[in-house]
Design an enzyme around this catalytic site. Sequence first.
Site, short mmCIF file in Angstrom:
data_model
loop_
_atom_site.label_atom_id
_atom_site.label_comp_id
_atom_site.label_asym_id
_atom_site.label_seq_id
_atom_site.Cartn_x
_atom_site.Cartn_y
_atom_site.Cartn_z
N LYS A 1 1.04 -1.13 0.15
CA LYS A 1 0.11 0.06 -0.04
C LYS A 1 0.77 1.24 0.03
O LYS A 1 0.59 1.97 -0.72
CB LYS A 1 -0.97 -0.22 0.95
CG LYS A 1 -1.90 1.13 1.24
CD LYS A 1 -2.46 1.54 2.57
CE LYS A 1 -1.55 1.99 3.73
NZ LYS A 1 -2.05 2.20 5.03
N ASP B 1 -6.25 1.42 1.42
CA ASP B 1 -6.20 1.50 2.80
C ASP B 1 -7.76 1.16 3.38
O ASP B 1 -8.61 0.61 2.56
CB ASP B 1 -5.76 3.08 3.11
CG ASP B 1 -6.94 4.28 2.50
OD1 ASP B 1 -7.89 3.73 1.89
OD2 ASP B 1 -6.56 5.26 2.70
#
Length: 218
Positions: free
Chosen positions: A129, A148
Amino acid sequence: MAATITPSSAPETRAQEVLKRLGKRYAHPTSALTHHSPWELLVATVLAAQCTDERVNKVTPELFRRWPDPAALGQADVGAIEEVIHSTGFFRNKAKNLKATGQMVTNQYGGELPKSLAELTKLPGVARKTANIILGHAFGINEGVAVDTHVKRLSFRLGFTESQDVKRIERDLMAVFPQDRWGNLNHYLVFLGREVCKARSPQCPECPLEDICPKNGV
């Protein structure tokens, strides 16, 4: 006459409409994390794990003042780093990883962040991420979609995934959204998730996607 887009329309059709509408709402999307370089964005993103962007933005000015680049942070006393970033939570692990990352970037990459997912994820504390955020927002490189908590929640509610696994969600999004928009997609869904499509009280009547959203789980 153009066909009406509904919650049951093909995912690719709805994906294009999501980009069109959110692109108008958020015409110039930028990270909420204050930064002036790819390195600062990486540090801020690492600190933002389990912490608000607002808190991170209060911490980073002093952090960057004392240790302005990878070499300086790599040479810093880990206890001193912990003291500065204490309020961001999980400060011991974050301090250890940031110091090690500073050393690795300095020694292996000449002080400049690498520009590939494979190399970025070798850095201590940098998961997929974070790497996607750095690539997309700092370098304009779209290798993947940063997933997220907001992106995870909205992807499910909007019907683009049935999974709760971030890797599967990323693959599902990459399959229906054009690659050149992956970076902006993260921004769009994060902003909409914070403002409208909240975890506990989604404001559906105020949402620009209300008429094309299947509202999964709502």
